[in-house]
Design a protein around this motif. Structure first.
Motif, PDB file in Angstrom:
ATOM      1  N   THR A 113       0.825  -1.206   0.000  1.00 21.51           N
ATOM      2  CA  THR A 113       0.000   0.000   0.000  1.00 21.51           C
ATOM      3  C   THR A 113       0.865   1.265   0.000  1.00 21.51           C
ATOM      4  OG1 THR A 113      -0.121   0.130   2.395  1.00 21.51           O
ATOM      5  CG2 THR A 113      -1.831  -1.162   1.298  1.00 21.51           C
ATOM      6  N   TYR A 114       0.180   2.377  -0.264  1.00 22.46           N
ATOM      7  CA  TYR A 114       0.847   3.685  -0.310  1.00 22.46           C
ATOM      8  C   TYR A 114      -0.082   4.695   0.344  1.00 22.46           C
ATOM      9  CZ  TYR A 114       3.303   7.654  -2.420  1.00 22.46           C
ATOM     10  OH  TYR A 114       4.017   8.804  -2.639  1.00 22.46           O
ATOM     11  N   HIS A 153       1.099   0.049  -4.815  1.00 27.07           N
ATOM     12  CA  HIS A 153      -0.093   0.885  -4.920  1.00 27.07           C
ATOM     13  C   HIS A 153       0.411   2.315  -5.107  1.00 27.07           C
ATOM     14  CE1 HIS A 153      -2.775  -1.977  -2.277  1.00 27.07           C
ATOM     15  NE2 HIS A 153      -1.925  -2.655  -3.035  1.00 27.07           N
ATOM     16  N   LEU A 174      -4.800   4.431  -7.660  1.00 32.35           N
ATOM     17  CA  LEU A 174      -5.879   4.749  -6.706  1.00 32.35           C
ATOM     18  C   LEU A 174      -6.022   6.246  -6.520  1.00 32.35           C
ATOM     19  CD1 LEU A 174      -4.323   2.306  -4.224  1.00 32.35           C
ATOM     20  CD2 LEU A 174      -6.714   2.036  -4.865  1.00 32.35           C
ATOM     21  N   ARG A 175      -7.232   6.632  -6.120  1.00 31.03           N
ATOM     22  CA  ARG A 175      -7.385   8.019  -5.695  1.00 31.03           C
ATOM     23  C   ARG A 175      -6.756   8.206  -4.310  1.00 31.03           C
ATOM     24  NH1 ARG A 175     -13.030  10.077  -4.104  1.00 31.03           N
ATOM     25  NH2 ARG A 175     -12.246   9.340  -2.117  1.00 31.03           N
ATOM     26  N   GLY A 176      -7.134   7.320  -3.356  1.00 32.07           N
ATOM     27  CA  GLY A 176      -6.635   7.456  -1.979  1.00 32.07           C
ATOM     28  C   GLY A 176      -7.551   8.338  -1.152  1.00 32.07           C
ATOM     29  N   ASP A 177      -7.410   8.237   0.154  1.00 28.28           N
ATOM     30  CA  ASP A 177      -8.183   9.055   1.100  1.00 28.28           C
ATOM     31  C   ASP A 177      -7.196   9.813   1.962  1.00 28.28           C
ATOM     32  OD1 ASP A 177     -10.783   8.083   0.487  1.00 28.28           O
ATOM     33  OD2 ASP A 177     -10.237   6.209   1.507  1.00 28.28           O
ATOM     34  N   THR A 195      -9.377  11.763  -9.391  1.00 30.77           N
ATOM     35  CA  THR A 195      -9.887  10.376  -9.394  1.00 30.77           C
ATOM     36  C   THR A 195      -8.835   9.395  -9.916  1.00 30.77           C
ATOM     37  OG1 THR A 195     -10.688  10.512 -11.664  1.00 30.77           O
ATOM     38  CG2 THR A 195     -12.240  11.194  -9.939  1.00 30.77           C
ATOM     39  N   ALA A 196      -9.087   8.145  -9.593  1.00 26.60           N
ATOM     40  CA  ALA A 196      -8.201   7.079 -10.076  1.00 26.60           C
ATOM     41  C   ALA A 196      -8.211   6.999 -11.597  1.00 26.60           C
ATOM     42  CB  ALA A 196      -8.647   5.748  -9.466  1.00 26.60           C
ATOM     43  N   HIS A 226     -15.321  -1.553  -5.776  1.00 28.67           N
ATOM     44  CA  HIS A 226     -16.112  -1.438  -4.541  1.00 28.67           C
ATOM     45  C   HIS A 226     -17.471  -2.106  -4.785  1.00 28.67           C
ATOM     46  CE1 HIS A 226     -13.084   1.573  -3.258  1.00 28.67           C
ATOM     47  NE2 HIS A 226     -13.163   1.987  -4.509  1.00 28.67           N
ATOM     48  N   HIS A 261     -19.053   2.641  -3.228  1.00 30.17           N
ATOM     49  CA  HIS A 261     -18.100   3.471  -2.491  1.00 30.17           C
ATOM     50  C   HIS A 261     -18.866   4.366  -1.515  1.00 30.17           C
ATOM     51  CE1 HIS A 261     -15.117   6.636  -1.760  1.00 30.17           C
ATOM     52  NE2 HIS A 261     -14.236   5.674  -1.999  1.00 30.17           N
ATOM     53  N   ALA A 271     -20.112   7.759  -2.747  1.00 31.53           N
ATOM     54  CA  ALA A 271     -20.801   7.794  -4.045  1.00 31.53           C
ATOM     55  C   ALA A 271     -22.029   8.700  -3.976  1.00 31.53           C
ATOM     56  CB  ALA A 271     -21.231   6.379  -4.433  1.00 31.53           C
ATOM     57  N   ASP A 301     -22.302   5.438  -8.949  1.00 30.70           N
ATOM     58  CA  ASP A 301     -21.131   4.673  -8.517  1.00 30.70           C
ATOM     59  C   ASP A 301     -20.848   3.520  -9.472  1.00 30.70           C
ATOM     60  OD1 ASP A 301     -19.123   4.043  -6.438  1.00 30.70           O
ATOM     61  OD2 ASP A 301     -20.315   2.216  -6.224  1.00 30.70           O
ATOM     62  N   HIS A 341     -19.551   4.902 -12.702  1.00 28.53           N
ATOM     63  CA  HIS A 341     -18.155   5.342 -12.567  1.00 28.53           C
ATOM     64  C   HIS A 341     -17.217   4.134 -12.538  1.00 28.53           C
ATOM     65  CE1 HIS A 341     -14.474   7.184 -11.192  1.00 28.53           C
ATOM     66  NE2 HIS A 341     -14.433   6.288 -10.225  1.00 28.53           N
ATOM     67  N   LYS A 350     -14.184   3.152 -15.038  1.00 30.67           N
ATOM     68  CA  LYS A 350     -12.819   2.951 -14.530  1.00 30.67           C
ATOM     69  C   LYS A 350     -12.289   1.572 -14.945  1.00 30.67           C
ATOM     70  CE  LYS A 350     -12.185   2.502  -9.948  1.00 30.67           C
ATOM     71  NZ  LYS A 350     -11.875   2.824  -8.528  1.00 30.67           N
ATOM     72  N   TYR A 386      -6.043  -9.627   2.313  1.00 34.22           N
ATOM     73  CA  TYR A 386      -5.552  -8.485   3.087  1.00 34.22           C
ATOM     74  C   TYR A 386      -4.927  -9.056   4.356  1.00 34.22           C
ATOM     75  CZ  TYR A 386      -8.341  -5.357   0.159  1.00 34.22           C
ATOM     76  OH  TYR A 386      -8.860  -4.647  -0.900  1.00 34.22           O
TER      77      TYR A 386
HETATM   78  P1  FAD Z   1     -12.058   6.582  -7.432  1.00 34.11           P
HETATM   79  O1  FAD Z   1     -12.440   5.442  -8.295  1.00 34.11           O
HETATM   80  O2  FAD Z   1     -11.397   7.727  -8.079  1.00 34.11           O
HETATM   81  O3  FAD Z   1     -13.366   7.173  -6.741  1.00 34.11           O
HETATM   82  C1  FAD Z   1     -14.018   6.554  -5.659  1.00 34.11           C
HETATM   83  C2  FAD Z   1     -15.527   6.751  -5.779  1.00 34.11           C
HETATM   84  O4  FAD Z   1     -15.855   8.137  -5.950  1.00 34.11           O
HETATM   85  C3  FAD Z   1     -16.143   6.030  -6.948  1.00 34.11           C
HETATM   86  O5  FAD Z   1     -16.381   4.653  -6.683  1.00 34.11           O
HETATM   87  C4  FAD Z   1     -17.420   6.827  -7.127  1.00 34.11           C
HETATM   88  O6  FAD Z   1     -18.422   6.454  -6.199  1.00 34.11           O
HETATM   89  C5  FAD Z   1     -16.982   8.233  -6.818  1.00 34.11           C
HETATM   90  N1  FAD Z   1     -16.592   8.915  -8.053  1.00 34.11           N
HETATM   91  C6  FAD Z   1     -15.349   9.296  -8.401  1.00 34.11           C
HETATM   92  N2  FAD Z   1     -15.381   9.895  -9.628  1.00 34.11           N
HETATM   93  C7  FAD Z   1     -16.658   9.888 -10.030  1.00 34.11           C
HETATM   94  C8  FAD Z   1     -17.322  10.341 -11.195  1.00 34.11           C
HETATM   95  N3  FAD Z   1     -16.649  10.935 -12.177  1.00 34.11           N
HETATM   96  N4  FAD Z   1     -18.653  10.125 -11.287  1.00 34.11           N
HETATM   97  C9  FAD Z   1     -19.327   9.532 -10.310  1.00 34.11           C
HETATM   98  N5  FAD Z   1     -18.746   9.073  -9.164  1.00 34.11           N
HETATM   99  C10 FAD Z   1     -17.434   9.255  -9.039  1.00 34.11           C
HETATM  100  N6  FAD Z   1      -5.986   3.821  -0.048  1.00 34.11           N
HETATM  101  C11 FAD Z   1      -4.757   4.331   0.222  1.00 34.11           C
HETATM  102  O7  FAD Z   1      -4.653   5.460   0.694  1.00 34.11           O
HETATM  103  N7  FAD Z   1      -3.617   3.598  -0.045  1.00 34.11           N
HETATM  104  C12 FAD Z   1      -3.662   2.365  -0.597  1.00 34.11           C
HETATM  105  O8  FAD Z   1      -2.620   1.755  -0.834  1.00 34.11           O
HETATM  106  C13 FAD Z   1      -4.943   1.800  -0.866  1.00 34.11           C
HETATM  107  N8  FAD Z   1      -5.050   0.562  -1.420  1.00 34.11           N
HETATM  108  C14 FAD Z   1      -6.291   0.066  -1.751  1.00 34.11           C
HETATM  109  C15 FAD Z   1      -6.370  -1.175  -2.365  1.00 34.11           C
HETATM  110  C16 FAD Z   1      -7.614  -1.717  -2.719  1.00 34.11           C
HETATM  111  C17 FAD Z   1      -7.673  -3.062  -3.397  1.00 34.11           C
HETATM  112  C18 FAD Z   1      -8.809  -0.981  -2.435  1.00 34.11           C
HETATM  113  C19 FAD Z   1     -10.157  -1.551  -2.811  1.00 34.11           C
HETATM  114  C20 FAD Z   1      -8.732   0.263  -1.818  1.00 34.11           C
HETATM  115  C21 FAD Z   1      -7.480   0.812  -1.476  1.00 34.11           C
HETATM  116  N9  FAD Z   1      -7.354   2.060  -0.874  1.00 34.11           N
HETATM  117  C22 FAD Z   1      -6.108   2.576  -0.587  1.00 34.11           C
HETATM  118  C23 FAD Z   1      -8.552   2.848  -0.537  1.00 34.11           C
HETATM  119  C24 FAD Z   1      -8.961   3.826  -1.661  1.00 34.11           C
HETATM  120  O9  FAD Z   1      -7.949   4.779  -1.841  1.00 34.11           O
HETATM  121  C25 FAD Z   1     -10.273   4.474  -1.228  1.00 34.11           C
HETATM  122  O10 FAD Z   1     -11.332   3.541  -1.292  1.00 34.11           O
HETATM  123  C26 FAD Z   1     -10.627   5.754  -1.979  1.00 34.11           C
HETATM  124  O11 FAD Z   1     -11.706   6.410  -1.277  1.00 34.11           O
HETATM  125  C27 FAD Z   1     -11.139   5.508  -3.378  1.00 34.11           C
HETATM  126  O12 FAD Z   1     -10.142   5.193  -4.218  1.00 34.11           O
HETATM  127  P2  FAD Z   1     -10.490   4.766  -5.718  1.00 34.11           P
HETATM  128  O13 FAD Z   1      -9.198   4.590  -6.404  1.00 34.11           O
HETATM  129  O14 FAD Z   1     -11.493   3.678  -5.767  1.00 34.11           O
HETATM  130  O15 FAD Z   1     -11.195   6.148  -6.199  1.00 34.11           O
END
Ligand code: FAD
Length: 288
Positions: free
Chosen positions: A48-49, A80, A109-112, A126-127, A147, A151, A154, A160, A163, A167, A268
Motif C-alpha cells: 500500500t501507499y 499501490h 488509486l485516488r486514496g483518502d 480520481t483514479a 467497490h 463506495h 458515491a 457509482d 463510474h 474505470k 488483506y
Molecule cells: P475513485 O475510483 O477515483 O473514486 C471513488 C468513488 O468516488 C467512486 O467509486 C465513485 O463512487 C466516486 N466517483 C469518483 N469519480 C466519479 C465520477 N466521475 N462520477 C461519479 N462518481 C465518481 N488507499 C490508500 O490510501 N492507499 C492504498 O494503498 C490503498 N489501497 C487500496 C487497495 C484496494 C484493493 C482498495 C479496494 C482500496 C485501497 N485504498 C487505498 C482505498 C482507496 O484509496 C479508497 O477507497 C478511496 O476512497 C477511493 O479510491 P479509488 O481509487 O477507488 O477512487
C-alpha cells in the motif's frame, strides 16, 4: 517478471496485500510475514501507499525487497499509488523510479487523505485520471480498486456503478474492497457485465479475526459485516478459537468466490502472517 493479467490467464491466482511500515518494529514484522507467506507461492504481493504525506511509507523499498527475495519463487510485486495529494511532476517522478526498477504492474488509486489533513491543491481528483496519466507514460498493467458494495462517498448507487464501469474499462484488472458475502461480488459482476465490462476482478478477502477492527473498517468502507459472523466471532472461547473461526469464514467465502468465477483471491494480511497462511493452506495453496 510478469504482467499480472497474463498470470490470471493461467488460472486462479493467490495474492497478499501488505502495508509499508513506518518504523523498525513494523519492518521486522513485515520481513517475517513476507518470508512466511512467500512459501505459499502467491502470484503477486502488493504494498500500500499512504495518501497523505505523513502516512506514506517506503512502498518502493518493499516492492524492491519482494522482487529481490521472492522472484525465485515466482512472486511478482505490485506497488499501490495514490494521487490525491500529488502534483503531476511528483507522479511523473514516481513512475520514472518504478520504470528504473523494472516494475510492470501498478495499482492506481485516488486514496483518502487523513481527516486532520487539509486538502492540498491536487492534479488528479480520481483514479481514472491517474490511470490515464500512467497509461500515457508506461506500458504496464494498470489495476484499479473496485467497490462491489458501493463506495461510501458515491453520489448514488447508479452513479457509482457507472463510474466503476468506466474505470474498469480502462484497467487491465481490478481488486475489490474486502467483503464477507459472495452475493455482493456476484451482483457487482452482473451489473458490470450488463454495462459491457469483462475486466478481471479479483475479490479481496480479509480473515475476520479482530472484531472491533473489522467493524471499524467495514463502517468506513461501506462493507456489510454480517451479524451471524460477528456473533460467532464474539462467542469464541479464546483468541486461537476466534482465529480458527475467522479462517473458516474467509476460506468458505474464498471457495464461493472461486465458484462464481473469480480470477483469484487477494488476501488483506494487515502484515500478520498466520490467518492469511491458514486461509491459503485451507484453500490448497501452494498446489501440490
Ligand atoms: P475513485 O475510483 O477515483 O473514486 C471513488 C468513488 O468516488 C467512486 O467509486 C465513485 O463512487 C466516486 N466517483 C469518483 N469519480 C466519479 C465520477 N466521475 N462520477 C461519479 N462518481 C465518481 N488507499 C490508500 O490510501 N492507499 C492504498 O494503498 C490503498 N489501497 C487500496 C487497495 C484496494 C484493493 C482498495 C479496494 C482500496 C485501497 N485504498 C487505498 C482505498 C482507496 O484509496 C479508497 O477507497 C478511496 O476512497 C477511493 O479510491 P479509488 O481509487 O477507488 O477512487
Amino acid at each position: 517478471m510478469a504482467r499480472i493479467s497474463q498470470l490470471l490467464d493461467a488460472g486462479p491466482s493467490l495474492s497478499f496485500e501488505f502495508s509499508a511500515p513506518r518504523d523498525a518494529d513494523g519492518a521486522n514484522r513485515l520481513r517475517q510475514t513476507l518470508a512466511r507467506l512467500a512459501t505459499h507461492r502467491p502470484q503477486f504481493m502488493s504494498v500500500t501507499y499512504g495518501a497523505g504525506g505523513a502516512t506514506r511509507g517506503p512502498t518502493r523499498d518493499w516492492v524492491r525487497a519482494i522482487r529481490e527475495n521472492y522472484a525465485n519463487l515466482g512472486v511478482e510485486a505490485m506497488p499501490h499509488l495514490t494521487c490525491v495529494s500529488h502534483s503531476k511532476r511528483e507522479i511523473n517522478e514516481i513512475i520514472n523510479d518504478y520504470r528504473a526498477d523494472g516494475i510492470e504492474n501498478i495499482l492506481a488509486l485516488r486514496g483518502d487523505l487523513p481527516h486532520n489533513q487539509p486538502q492540498p491543491s491536487q492534479a488528479f481528483d480520481t483514479a481514472v485520471q491517474l490511470a490515464a496519466f500512467i497509461r500515457q507514460r508506461a506500458s504496464w498493467d494498470i489495476a484499479v480498486a473496485a467497490h462491489p458494495e458501493g463506495h461510501p462517498m458515491a453520489a448514488s448507487p447508479q452513479a457509482d456503478r457507472d463510474h466503476q464501469a468506466a474505470k474498469l474499462a480502462q484497467a487491465d484488472f481490478a481488486i475489490t474492497q474486502f467483503g464477507f458475502r459472495s452475493e455482493h461480488y456476484d451482483r457487482f459482476l452482473h451489473d458490470l457485465r450488463a454495462r459491457g465490462i469483462d475486466t478481471p476482478i479479483i475479490p479481496g478477502l480479509m480473515p475476520p479475526t479482530n472484531v472491533a477492527g473489522i467493524q471499524r473498517m467495514s463502517a468506513l468502507n461501506n462493507t456489510e459485516f454480517p451479524t451471524n459472523i460477528r456473533e460467532r466471532l464474539e462467542a469464541a472461547s479464546s483468541p486461537a478459537h476466534r482465529r480458527q473461526i475467522g479462517v473458516e469464514v474467509a476460506a468458505q467465502l474464498g471457495r464461493e468466490l472461486l465458484e462464481l468465477g473469480a480470477p483469484g483471491l487477494h488476501i488483506y494480511t494487515m502484515n500478520f502472517p498466520r490467518a492469511a497462511a491458514e486461509v491459503a493452506t485451507t484453500l490448497g495453496w501452494p498446489p501440490t
